[in-house]
Design an enzyme around this catalytic site. Structure first.
Site, PDB file in Angstrom:
ATOM      1  N   GLU A  19      -6.406  71.117 -17.936  1.00 19.91           N
ATOM      2  CA  GLU A  19      -5.644  71.405 -16.706  1.00 19.91           C
ATOM      3  C   GLU A  19      -4.882  72.743 -16.706  1.00 19.91           C
ATOM      4  O   GLU A  19      -4.819  73.338 -15.613  1.00 19.91           O
ATOM      5  CB  GLU A  19      -4.662  70.246 -16.430  1.00 19.91           C
ATOM      6  CG  GLU A  19      -5.320  68.939 -16.075  1.00 19.91           C
ATOM      7  CD  GLU A  19      -5.900  68.181 -17.276  1.00 19.91           C
ATOM      8  OE1 GLU A  19      -6.758  67.334 -17.069  1.00 19.91           O
ATOM      9  OE2 GLU A  19      -5.478  68.481 -18.416  1.00 19.91           O
ATOM     10  N   ASP A  50     -11.425  68.584 -23.236  1.00 10.53           N
ATOM     11  CA  ASP A  50     -10.330  67.713 -22.822  1.00 10.53           C
ATOM     12  C   ASP A  50      -9.092  68.534 -22.480  1.00 10.53           C
ATOM     13  O   ASP A  50      -8.947  69.679 -22.909  1.00 10.53           O
ATOM     14  CB  ASP A  50     -10.024  66.723 -23.943  1.00 10.53           C
ATOM     15  CG  ASP A  50      -9.591  65.365 -23.430  1.00 10.53           C
ATOM     16  OD1 ASP A  50      -9.077  65.298 -22.298  1.00 10.53           O
ATOM     17  OD2 ASP A  50      -9.772  64.379 -24.153  1.00 10.53           O
ATOM     18  N   ASP A 107      -8.076  60.026 -17.480  1.00  3.01           N
ATOM     19  CA  ASP A 107      -7.620  58.818 -18.178  1.00  3.01           C
ATOM     20  C   ASP A 107      -7.167  57.749 -17.182  1.00  3.01           C
ATOM     21  O   ASP A 107      -5.994  57.357 -17.129  1.00  3.01           O
ATOM     22  CB  ASP A 107      -6.494  59.179 -19.146  1.00  3.01           C
ATOM     23  CG  ASP A 107      -6.968  60.086 -20.256  1.00  3.01           C
ATOM     24  OD1 ASP A 107      -8.175  60.090 -20.549  1.00  3.01           O
ATOM     25  OD2 ASP A 107      -6.144  60.813 -20.830  1.00  3.01           O
TER      26      ASP A 107
END
Length: 942
Positions: free
Chosen positions: A547, A544, A621
């Site tokens: 980025e 998760d 998300d």
């Protein structure tokens, strides 16, 4: 042909071992002093352009190809050089160094703009010199632009659009452009990049603005203290900007004392442009936003405050005419976002152009790939950046997840309920916060909630026959043991710690991320996961915030500050490559300690080359709204067209409006329908997984057994498992043939002009046309059947001619799916999990009318034996003129291979409708032992 360097006319160019270096006039070449072309493969040419006479050639993170000797020729023709390779030709203008590409027949592919198309200019970051890099390409009206990663604006063809390439939650930057003319451009740069129409977006104030009373110079901004009654204004203001772009902007710009979390703002008036045509308006929003032009509602969207979304609107404005504009914003919390910017219509000369404009780099560097079709182009991309390893077979089954299982008991109860109800399941996922609240980054289970994690994993494996995936973040809390170890070795980004930035957990904790560009840090991170989790039996990794999302909703400049200093060099030059290196560490680490068990990574962000590290990407998300579901179709298609084959999404959307949490009857009905429609769509993407915030996402928590929602989700789940011989064969093709599973129509129907325009349907493999339903209450759907062949409705077997739009029934329980004429669709046994039993009986649905071919691929399912040749193929061929199906001799072997099986054949024809039902009585049943069998249509086998 290739040879030693040789000076050309007036030393303007030099022939090299693998191509040519040209020295153009820097005054007409955009600041470039040397342009180099290298023949990489017979259909791939690399172009580099340097602001110096030499080439810095930094080591590429995305490129992995091994050089090969290729025959090529170089010829002077007037003011040009012509470099010919077997599959691609480059023409270079000697004065400017501009390059154009054609296929071997001379058909144009794409070309650098011959004048003023390139710009390399000095910039400074961290006190160090770098270069901003810009290249404009030109094509023709017959072309279309696809790929570029994953973006959420429901855009399929990026011609005339603007794309921001930087990693952000729900946005994945992959600088690979796929052209409809069967070429690709791989832009080897990791910095923040603007792609497509690279003009700078302008604020609203660059239009002529008129308020509600006709006063020129601004819009009327009405502030309401009651979000439920936005028309009741507490006060009004003159405003000409709507620009709450990043974290804390609202605190600076919203009037002091205005209750942002309870109120609403409406901007209204008239806008006037000095241009006629479609104006691009790009809106970034958090909360609810509605936009009207001349009384027509163009957008009615929502996104959770902490993760804004964007929408691009084409507004048809007439020169010098007043157009009424109304924008209504209902924020969703104190940290909300709304930005409205625009561009006038592109000049005529730019309508077929495409630009890459990168913030920083050492040189201009890209690869042009030509192919006979899109699959060959994507194969070229993977030649450069690495093959996509085969995912384990279990990964093709259904995954259940939620945000989040809070205890060991919840995990086991969920698995048990799936098995009790007979709902197929292969993987259960433990999301974040299984650790103690103040121990993020330790990778330790909280013993109060997970008292025996080892027993839990054993039960999931042995008792419930599921795999276990676990969430791992690059994030570490200040002060824990892992932090101290990593900090002592210089493996952590320090700025977030220095800023004393607290996260959203409990009281808020100061944290940072590890530096994935540091090879030692990558090994240290893997060692932590290996010791704490892999040794327990964890099967797969959910990576998760990759980025890296050190702090959400910050600007690119803030992200750069958070990553400085960077072990690889100037942060601006490496900004987008973090997810690539993060995945690399786990892939290489696991393969080093367990060479045969297939690595599986699910990561929220990726980059060019991520596929070589067994990384699948999910769409982040996203919101649980119909417009978000629609956006996923084009997000997944374009991501797949970017060369990375394994994509998935949170079925049902991640973030949920408050009205669905409350569970009022009318909202519950819509919620269930949204989940059911999304589940139908999710059945036909490479990876099939449900996830999201409350309400819980298990089928039995969404709707009661016997309800339409429950029954349709159960039907499609079981259908996915019936199709496993087809789906796993597609996975085999993805590795062995560089295939793409989720296919934009432009891939398979390049001569059909509508294939460049229709992005809300796609092919899943060679046979299935998927057309999701993404509107509440819709019970029919208009879809397009591509030209060149007929189509069969999957459920009834009814035949339709191609090349037309049709309106079809789309009852609650079914999504339109069509099978291509000339297809062989294999179906296996009903399963509760992929390894439950082998496909000892396979039903072949043969859709007649054209010749058909398909290969059933099999291997050891979870090992890397396929890399050593341990796999098999059974070729299936149908000859329409002979009316004959050939089940060919099996090629290849592997341990545990099924030597004998039964094939059942069901014929589907124009006048012989037959729905897809693997349990139906077969027309033919035959035993197969690996030798060729021929089956005549409607007759017994020979």
């Amino acid at each position: 042909m290739a040879g030693a360097a040789k000076a050309g006319e007036n030393d303007k160019f030099v022939r090299t071992r693998d191509g040519v270096i040209l020295y153009p006039d820097a005054r007409t070449s955009g600041g470039v002093q040397a342009v180099r072309l290298q023949v990489i493969r017979g259909n791939i040419i690399r172009v580099t352009a340097s602001p110096e006479k030499t080439f810095p050639d930094p080591k590429s993170l995305m490129i992995t190809f091994q050089p090969q000797t290729v025959k090529w020729t170089l010829e002077e023709k007037g003011g040009s050089l012509v470099l010919k390779a077997p599959g691609i030709t480059a023409n270079i203008l000697k004065q400017t160094g501009a390059v154009s590409f054609t296929d071997p027949s001379g058909k144009p592919l794409i070309a650098e703009r011959s004048w003023n198309g390139r710009a390399v200019a000095p910039v400074v970051f961290e006190g160090q010199p770098s270069w901003s890099i810009r290249q404009t390409f030109e094509s023709g009206p017959d072309d279309g632009f696809f790929g570029l990663g994953q973006h959420q604006e429901s855009i399929y063809n990026y011609k005339g659009q603007q794309v921001f390439l930087w990693q952000n939650n729900t946005e994945v930057a992959v600088p690979f452009l796929l052209g409809a003319r069967n070429y690709g451009v791989l832009w080897d740069n990791y910095s923040y990049t603007l792609a497509g129409d690279a003009r700078e977006l302008m604020p609203l104030s660059r239009l002529r603005l008129f308020d509600k009373n006709g006063k020129e110079g601004w819009l009327t901004a009405s502030y309401s203290n009651d979000r439920k009654q936005p028309e009741n204004a507490a006060f009004t203001k003159a405003e000409s900007l709507i620009d709450y772009a990043w974290l804390d902007d609202t605190k600076k710009l919203i009037p002091e004392g205005f209750p942002l979390q309870d109120g609403a703002i409406t901007w209204e008036g008239n806008i006037v442009s000095g241009f006629s045509g479609d104006h691009l308006f790009r809106v970034v929003y958090g909360g609810y936003v509605k936009i009207w032009l001349d009384g027509k509602l163009l957008a009615d969207n929502w996104r959770q405050a902490w993760n804004p979304a964007s929408v691009s609107l084409q507004l048809p404005l007439e020169k010098d005419r007043k157009h009424h504009l109304k924008i209504q914003w209902t924020p969703d919390g104190t940290a909300s976002y709304l930005t409205v910017k625009w561009l006038p219509p592109a000049p005529a000369a730019d309508r077929d152009a495409f630009t890459f404009a990168s913030q920083a780099g050492r040189q201009l560097d890209y690869y042009c790939i030509a192919g006979k079709n899109a699959d060959e182009v994507i194969a070229g991309y993977r030649t450069l950046t690495g093959k996509a390893p085969l995912m384990p077979r279990w990964a093709m089954g259904f995954w259940q997840s939620r945000e989040r299982y809070k205890t060991q008991e919840e995990v086991l109860q969920t698995a048990a309920e799936f098995r009790r109800r007979g709902i197929p399941l292969d993987n259960i996922v433990q999301d974040w916060s299984y650790w103690k609240e103040d121990d993020w980054g330790s990778q330790d289970f909280d013993p109060a909630r997970f008292p025996d994690a080892d027993a839990m994993i054993r039960d999931l494996h042995g008792k419930y026959n599921t795999r276990v995936m676990i969430s791992v973040w690059p994030k570490v809390y200040e002060g824990i043991d892992v932090y101290r170890q990593f900090d002592r070795k210089g493996w952590l980004y320090a700025r977030n710690i220095a800023d004393r930035q607290r996260d959203w957990i409990g009281q808020g904790y100061v944290s940072t991320f590890y530096d994935a560009f540091n090879a030692d840090a990558r090994r240290g991170f893997w060692d932590l996961l290996h010791t704490k989790l892999y040794k327990r039996g964890i099967d797969a990794w959910w990576m998760d915030a990759s980025e890296p999302d050190i702090l959400s909703n910050v600007s690119p400049e803030k992200r750069l500050a958070q990553m400085t200093p960077l072990s690889a060099g100037i942060a601006a030059e490496y900004l987008n490559a973090y997810p690539l290196e993060n995945a690399r560490g786990i892939y290489e680490g696991q393969r080093a300690v367990d060479s045969m068990k297939r690595v599986f990574l699910l990561t929220r962000s990726g980059f060019a080359g991520s596929q070589r590290y067994a990384a699948a990407i999910w769409s982040g998300d996203i919101g649980s709204r119909w417009e978000d579901m629609k956006a996923q179709i084009m997000a997944g298609v374009n991501f797949s067209l970017s060369g990375l084959p394994y994509w998935t999404m949170d079925i049902g959307g991640f973030a949920v409006e408050r009205r669905y949490e409350l569970g009022l009857p009318s909202d519950t009905a819509e919620w269930r329908e949204l989940q059911a429609r999304w589940f139908q769509f999710g059945t036909f993407v490479p990876l099939f997984r449900a996830h999201g915030q409350f309400p819980f996402r298990e089928v039995f928590n969404i709707a009661p057994e016997g309800s339409p929602a429950y029954e349709t989700m159960l039907y499609y789940n079981k259908l996915r498992y019936r199709l496993m011989p087809y789906i796993y064969s597609l996975a085999g093709m993805t590795y062995h043939r560089d295939y793409t599973m989720m296919r934009g129509l432009v891939m398979d129907f390049p001569n059909d002009k509508l294939s460049r325009e229709i992005g809300d349907q796609y092919m899943f493999g060679p046979s299935l046309l998927i057309s999701p339903v993404y509107a509440f209450g819709a019970r029919e759907k208009e879809l397009y059947l591509p030209a060149g062949q007929g189509w069969y409705d999957l459920y009834a077997g009814k035949y339709e001619e191609g090349g037309k739009r049709i309106r079809v029934d789309a009852p609650y329980e079914r999504m339109p799916v069509y099978v291509k004429e000339g297809a062989i669709l294999p179906a296996g046994p009903a399963l509760q999990y992929t390894a439950e039993k082998p496909a000892d009986t396979i039903t072949l649905f043969v859709y007649t009318g054209k010749d058909a071919a398909f290969d059933i691929y099999e291997d050891e399912d979870t090992t890397y034996g396929y890399e050593k040749g341990r796999f098999s193929n059974i070729p299936l061929r149908y000859n329409e003129s002979k009316g004959e199906l050939t089940i060919g001799a099996r090629s290849g072997r592997f341990p545990g291979m099924r030597e004998h099986r039964i094939f059942r054949v069901i014929w589907v024809g124009k006048n012989r409708a037959h729905g897809f039902d693997p349990a139906a009585v077969a027309d033919v049943e035959t035993h197969y032992n690996g030798q060729e069998i021929r089956v005549k249509r409607y007759h017994q086998p020979k």
